[in-house]
Design an enzyme around this catalytic site. Structure first.
Site, PDB file in Angstrom:
ATOM      1  N   SER A 177      29.105  16.875 -17.589  1.00 39.71           N
ATOM      2  CA  SER A 177      28.211  17.939 -17.127  1.00 39.71           C
ATOM      3  C   SER A 177      28.556  18.497 -15.755  1.00 39.71           C
ATOM      4  O   SER A 177      28.253  19.644 -15.467  1.00 39.71           O
ATOM      5  CB  SER A 177      26.776  17.422 -17.117  1.00 39.71           C
ATOM      6  OG  SER A 177      26.674  16.218 -16.372  1.00 39.71           O
ATOM      7  N   HIS A 205      26.166  18.801 -23.453  1.00 44.37           N
ATOM      8  CA  HIS A 205      26.826  20.067 -23.067  1.00 44.37           C
ATOM      9  C   HIS A 205      27.813  20.561 -24.109  1.00 44.37           C
ATOM     10  O   HIS A 205      28.202  21.724 -24.092  1.00 44.37           O
ATOM     11  CB  HIS A 205      27.530  19.908 -21.720  1.00 44.37           C
ATOM     12  CG  HIS A 205      26.565  19.782 -20.591  1.00 44.37           C
ATOM     13  ND1 HIS A 205      26.021  20.875 -19.954  1.00 44.37           N
ATOM     14  CD2 HIS A 205      26.008  18.698 -20.024  1.00 44.37           C
ATOM     15  CE1 HIS A 205      25.173  20.458 -19.021  1.00 44.37           C
ATOM     16  NE2 HIS A 205      25.142  19.134 -19.045  1.00 44.37           N
ATOM     17  N   LYS A 236      20.339  23.063 -24.216  1.00 44.38           N
ATOM     18  CA  LYS A 236      21.379  23.737 -23.420  1.00 44.38           C
ATOM     19  C   LYS A 236      21.919  24.928 -24.208  1.00 44.38           C
ATOM     20  O   LYS A 236      21.235  25.930 -24.286  1.00 44.38           O
ATOM     21  CB  LYS A 236      22.402  22.709 -22.990  1.00 44.38           C
ATOM     22  CG  LYS A 236      21.752  21.870 -21.884  1.00 44.38           C
ATOM     23  CD  LYS A 236      22.455  20.655 -21.436  1.00 44.38           C
ATOM     24  CE  LYS A 236      21.630  20.065 -20.293  1.00 44.38           C
ATOM     25  NZ  LYS A 236      21.763  18.625 -20.169  1.00 44.38           N
TER      26      LYS A 236
HETATM   27  C1  LIG Z   1      20.886  17.589 -19.714  1.00 43.13           C
HETATM   28  C2  LIG Z   1      21.492  16.354 -20.166  1.00 43.13           C
HETATM   29  C3  LIG Z   1      20.730  15.380 -20.816  1.00 43.13           C
HETATM   30  C4  LIG Z   1      19.242  15.481 -20.956  1.00 43.13           C
HETATM   31  O1  LIG Z   1      18.881  16.459 -21.864  1.00 43.13           O
HETATM   32  P1  LIG Z   1      17.473  17.190 -21.702  1.00 43.13           P
HETATM   33  O2  LIG Z   1      17.269  17.835 -23.022  1.00 43.13           O
HETATM   34  O3  LIG Z   1      17.622  18.158 -20.587  1.00 43.13           O
HETATM   35  O4  LIG Z   1      16.467  16.142 -21.402  1.00 43.13           O
HETATM   36  C5  LIG Z   1      21.373  14.269 -21.288  1.00 43.13           C
HETATM   37  N1  LIG Z   1      22.692  14.093 -21.122  1.00 43.13           N
HETATM   38  C6  LIG Z   1      23.461  15.008 -20.485  1.00 43.13           C
HETATM   39  C7  LIG Z   1      24.922  14.764 -20.336  1.00 43.13           C
HETATM   40  C8  LIG Z   1      22.877  16.143 -19.973  1.00 43.13           C
HETATM   41  O5  LIG Z   1      23.608  17.028 -19.306  1.00 43.13           O
END
Ligand SMILES: *Cc1c(COP(=O)(O)O)cnc(C)c1O
Length: 388
Positions: A177, A205, A236
């Site tokens: 990320s 991601h 995302k």
């Molecule tokens: C954003 C993210 C999460 C958490 O997901 P949410 O739906 O925002 O709670 C988990 N793992 C990674 C690598 C992330 O970037």
């Protein structure tokens, strides 16, 4: 209260204080903050689906038909049949037998890791894994060892040091990320095979971004494996909210019975489920947005590479612009903001000490001239701050 105040004062001194900014528009290419227009280059809304007409109409129709809340946890009476459609579509995307939706990605990680891992197990985790994976590993109580970022020799060494017959899992982000690089999944699976351990892949991601159908890291490498547990999010690239685990039916049934953040929380509202279904239908039907995302990403990559910033080893629409110290990263971000561009400064503890950075994210709905504006402003601010 005074210890909280001291804590905040210290953070401020170290340029690590965080505060909330208010946005008063959808997370599109252009946002407004207090009425001021800004180009947005720091959203994970990679495909622009968060404000997409077909997702919005699906959500609105679901509200009209079903209301705004689910009324209970899924095991009580909140399990709307929209979940079934959504989970079937997710299993199809991930080429697995089944999938299970949690309310967020964070909950999917802490819930599933907490359920899968026991105290005597061994976790081998990439050093740059997301905080929610780290929290899940900690909560499980299992022994927790970090390997250097994407370093397969180090991972192999830790695997060979393992106690005989100790159950183990390799845990990694698919698309990292904050660095934008991709985990070497083929090598990871080869090692998992050799040492007979499981692999947990966080594709928050990568889902909707990697693979021509947006299936994520496994699709990118054209891999499937019964050892692989895939986690992903709807929050995302898919534009909405929710996390999920994709794997075999037994695993999913186990999680339904065992994962506390699944059992003890209210089910998602119908609008969120419907927009997730619409997002997946759209991806299946038409890959134009994914193509557009990568075209924009390659356009930016080509040009930013000539400016002299350190963008680490990015292979994706996520671009770290490594600065090092937090103060300069903050000043850089503020200066872009004054010039109409929203790019966040990412500081410890989100990234390791001494690696503060800007994090630029490219979206499918950016226009070439907006990317040109970003490049121009990055170069101008970068020169004046002597980062390049
Ligand atoms: C954003 C993210 C999460 C958490 O997901 P949410 O739906 O925002 O709670 C988990 N793992 C990674 C690598 C992330 O970037």
């Amino acid at each position: 209260m005074h210890q909280y105040k001291d804590f905040l004062r210290q953070l401020k001194q170290q340029n690590l204080l965080r505060s909330l900014r208010e946005i008063d528009s959808a997370p599109d290419d252009i946002i407004t903050e207090n009425g001021k227009e800004l180009l947005l280059f720091s959203s994970n809304n990679y495909l622009g689906l968060a404000n997409h007409p077909s997702l919005k109409s699906a959500a609105i129709a679901a509200i009209q038909g079903w209301g705004v809340g689910s009324g209970a946890s899924r095991l009580v009476s909140g399990n709307l049949n929209l979940y079934k459609q959504l989970e079937e579509a997710l299993a199809k995307l991930k080429k697995t037998e089944a999938a299970l939706v949690f309310s967020t990605g964070y909950m999917a990680n802490i819930g599933s890791l907490g359920a899968i891992l026991q105290k005597d197990d061994l976790i081998l985790a990439d050093r740059l894994n997301h905080a929610s994976l780290i929290d899940g590993c900690r909560l499980s109580g299992a022994t927790f060892r970090l390997y250097k970022h994407c370093d397969m020799d180090h991972l192999k060494k830790l695997l060979s040091d393992r106690k005989k017959d100790q159950k183990a899992f390799i845990i990694t982000d698919g698309l990292f990320s904050m660095d934008g690089d991709i985990a070497p999944l083929p090598e990871i699976l080869r090692l998992a095979e050799e040492y007979d351990v499981g692999v947990f892949l966080d594709d928050a991601h990568a889902t909707g971004v990697l693979g021509s159908f947006g299936g994520g890291t496994a699709e990118h490498f054209q891999l499937t494996s019964p050892r692989l547990i895939q986690m992903g999010t709807l929050s995302k690239a898919l534009g909405g909210l929710g996390g999920f685990i994709a794997g075999n039916r037994i695993l999913i049934d186990y999680l339904i019975n065992k994962a506390r953040p699944f059992v003890y929380t209210t089910a998602l509202p119908p609008s969120v489920l419907a927009s997730g279904i619409a997002a997946l239908a759209l991806l299946e039907k038409d890959q134009t947005l994914i193509k557009q995302l990568w075209e924009n990403r390659n356009y930016f990559y080509e040009k930013v590479s000539h400016l002299g910033f350190n963008t680490l080893k990015t292979e994706s629409p996520i671009f770290p612009i490594l600065i090092g110290n937090s103060e300069t990263a903050l000043t850089f971000s503020k200066s872009l903001l004054e010039n109409g561009i929203h790019v966040s400064a990412i500081r410890p503890p989100t990234v390791p000490k001494g690696t503060a950075r800007l994090r630029v994210t490219i979206m499918a709905n950016h226009k070439k001239h907006q990317i040109d504006t970003l490049l121009y402003q990055l170069e101008k601010a970068g020169r004046s701050l002597k980062v390049i």
